[in-house]
Structures are given as C-alpha cells and as structure tokens.
Scaffold this motif. Sequence first.
Motif, short mmCIF file in Angstrom:
data_model
loop_
_atom_site.label_atom_id
_atom_site.label_comp_id
_atom_site.label_asym_id
_atom_site.label_seq_id
_atom_site.Cartn_x
_atom_site.Cartn_y
_atom_site.Cartn_z
N ASP A 236 0.82 -1.22 0.00
CA ASP A 236 0.00 0.00 0.00
C ASP A 236 0.85 1.26 0.00
N PHE A 237 1.84 1.31 0.90
CA PHE A 237 2.63 2.53 1.06
C PHE A 237 4.11 2.19 1.20
N TYR A 238 4.93 2.91 0.45
CA TYR A 238 6.37 2.91 0.72
C TYR A 238 6.71 4.29 1.24
N ILE A 239 7.24 4.35 2.46
CA ILE A 239 7.51 5.61 3.15
C ILE A 239 9.02 5.74 3.35
N ASN A 240 9.56 6.90 3.03
CA ASN A 240 11.01 7.12 3.16
C ASN A 240 11.31 8.55 3.58
N GLY A 241 12.57 8.80 3.86
CA GLY A 241 13.06 10.14 4.17
C GLY A 241 14.16 10.51 3.19
N HIS A 242 15.31 10.96 3.73
CA HIS A 242 16.57 11.15 3.02
C HIS A 242 16.70 12.47 2.27
N ILE A 243 15.65 12.94 1.58
CA ILE A 243 15.84 14.12 0.74
C ILE A 243 15.31 15.40 1.39
N HIS A 244 14.81 15.31 2.62
CA HIS A 244 14.51 16.48 3.45
C HIS A 244 13.40 17.37 2.90
N ASN A 245 12.43 16.80 2.23
CA ASN A 245 11.22 17.53 1.86
C ASN A 245 10.08 16.53 1.69
N PHE A 246 8.86 17.05 1.59
CA PHE A 246 7.69 16.20 1.43
C PHE A 246 7.41 15.96 -0.06
N GLN A 247 7.10 14.71 -0.40
CA GLN A 247 6.66 14.39 -1.75
C GLN A 247 5.71 13.20 -1.72
N HIS A 248 4.68 13.27 -2.53
CA HIS A 248 3.82 12.12 -2.81
C HIS A 248 3.88 11.89 -4.31
N VAL A 249 4.46 10.76 -4.69
CA VAL A 249 4.70 10.46 -6.10
C VAL A 249 3.88 9.25 -6.51
N GLN A 250 3.25 9.37 -7.65
CA GLN A 250 2.52 8.26 -8.26
C GLN A 250 3.29 7.82 -9.50
N VAL A 251 3.46 6.51 -9.65
CA VAL A 251 4.24 5.97 -10.76
C VAL A 251 3.33 5.11 -11.63
N GLU A 252 3.44 5.29 -12.92
CA GLU A 252 2.59 4.57 -13.87
C GLU A 252 2.70 3.06 -13.68
N ASN A 253 1.54 2.40 -13.62
CA ASN A 253 1.44 0.94 -13.52
C ASN A 253 1.91 0.38 -12.19
#
Length: 321
Positions: A236-253
């Motif tokens: 359902d969810f892959y949650i990470n840090g590392h890049i020091h900002n918020f992002q919600h990314v959707q990837v095709e397929n």
Amino acid sequence: MYKILIPVWLLALTLVSSCVPGPAGTTLSEQSAEFNFIVANDLGRNGYYDQKTIAETMGKLGETIDIGFIAAAGDVHHFEGVAGSSDPLWMTNYEAVYAHPELMIDWFPILGNHEYRGNTQACLDYSNISRRWIMPSRYYTLEKEVDDSTSLRLLFIDTSPLIDKYRADSVTYPDARKQDMQAQLQFIDSVLTVADETWTIVIGHHPVYAYTTKNESERLDLQQRLDPILRKHKVDFYINGHIHNFQHVQVENSPVAYLTNSSASLSRPVATDEQAAGTNMNTLFSSDRSGFMLCSVEHHRFTIQFADKDGNSLYQFTKSK
C-alpha cells in the motif's frame, strides 16, 4: 497490542482499494483516528534548526490524540553516525530533544546513510539502554491489530546496503558492504508473500522514486532491486526520508503510494523536473517545509498527513478498502 516478528509464512495477499487526496490546512488533532503513529526522520541536529520545535509539536500532538508509536526512518544522527551506544550524541540528538512525556513511547528505528558513516551495531545495541528505542535487527517486521477487522503489517528495512554507492565506499560507509543484500531482499519478499493484514507499509530511508538532486544511482538501484517486490505484493505505502522535503509520487502501472517524509529538523528545496530523474512519475504533492508524518487508521481507511513544524496539516491522503 502489537508484536515484532522476523518470521516466514506461506500465504498470499490480494488487495482492492481506492485512493482519495483530502483537504489540508487543518490541525492534526482534528483528523485523528482510532490508531495513529508518527513517522520522523533526518532528525539529528543536536536540537538546532527546527528539531526542538518539531519535537515539541509532536509531544503536544500526543496530548490531544493517542500516538501508538514513532517510526524513526533513519538519520537520527547526523553527520557521522555514532561511535558507540554511550556516545554523547544519544543525549544531544535524541534523549534530551524528545523529552516530552507523550514521546516516552515505543520508537521503531531504521538505519540511514548517516548512521552507516559510524558504528551501526551501536544503534542496535542502544535497545539495551533505552526503554523506548526498539531495534531488534537491521530490518524487521511489526504486526499491529487495530480492531477485529483491521490490521497493519509494517516492514522496517535497511536501504543503504541495497545501494551500490554505499557498498563501494568502504572508507566512508564501512558497514554497508558487510551486509547480505540478497538475504534482506529474500526476507522482504517472504514476509510480504504471507502477509494477510489489511494494510502493508514498508518503511526505508531512501526513496525509490522522488524528485531530487541526490545521486540518481540510489533510486535506480532500489527501482531494480526493491520496487519489483513492492509491486509484486501490491504494497500500500512505501515511506522514506533522506531528501529532506515532502513528496507524494505516483508511478505509472504501480499500485504503491510512494511517500517521502521531510526532515524533522532541516528541510531542503524540492528539485525541479529538469533537475530530477524519474520516468513516468506524477507528483501529487510536494513541499520544502520541515516536519513529520502522521498516519491514522480507522476500520478500512488509512490516512496519511504531512505536518509542518507547527502541527498544521499541509497535505492529506486517504486510501480506503
């Protein structure tokens, strides 16, 4: 109750869901649910920048809603990790900063790339010193029953050894190449193969997909090695840090929601499309504010909120089954 497991079972998982972005601009306490947990990462700045402010905000949130636990998604210690389990950084980066009574709950940490610059075994050994620091292994799984019909399966993974950049640099990251990459990938696959919980959440330090100026090879390695497992099991969810900002990314397929949590101390700008690497990516939300993530579960509804340092909800994403 919940329990930590490192088992292998033999069942299969099939999920059907719908995803709905929700309104932001509210305070987190207005959006709480039956079970809540916090994700915080990229913390350790000895209390400087926004670290103390965010720690206090997290504590005050715990005064108004019940927080089940805190997932510390790596880089609790900048910049060179820790030298041992008695390193003074445990006090200045962690204990003295997260001293609010409502934060005296279970913390489930993973290693980030900065921990790999120091003594990574010390991070596991600290479980024998601090009651709230629970790190049974470099990667492990947690099972949580929310109610009679709702349950969680969380996988806390160790992403640095899955990335060639860290394995190749034995001077800066001495412990990375010592880890068995295939053993971890087999563990992840075996746990997800038999997971029959309502929700599956994988937490790692590095992003699989994100807009960032950090080395593209980090994400390409995870896209090759980790992402096929996540997609195969419809995580359902892959949650990470590392890049020091918020992002919600959707990837095709891909059925996975890829969510990057910002730093709980010092944030960084979001990369532009021209700066970033990524194929077939669609950014649903991004913000360069510092903060943390609140995850709320109620029956068959899972809500994730990005919160800024003052506890304002910047973005809300809900998935229902």
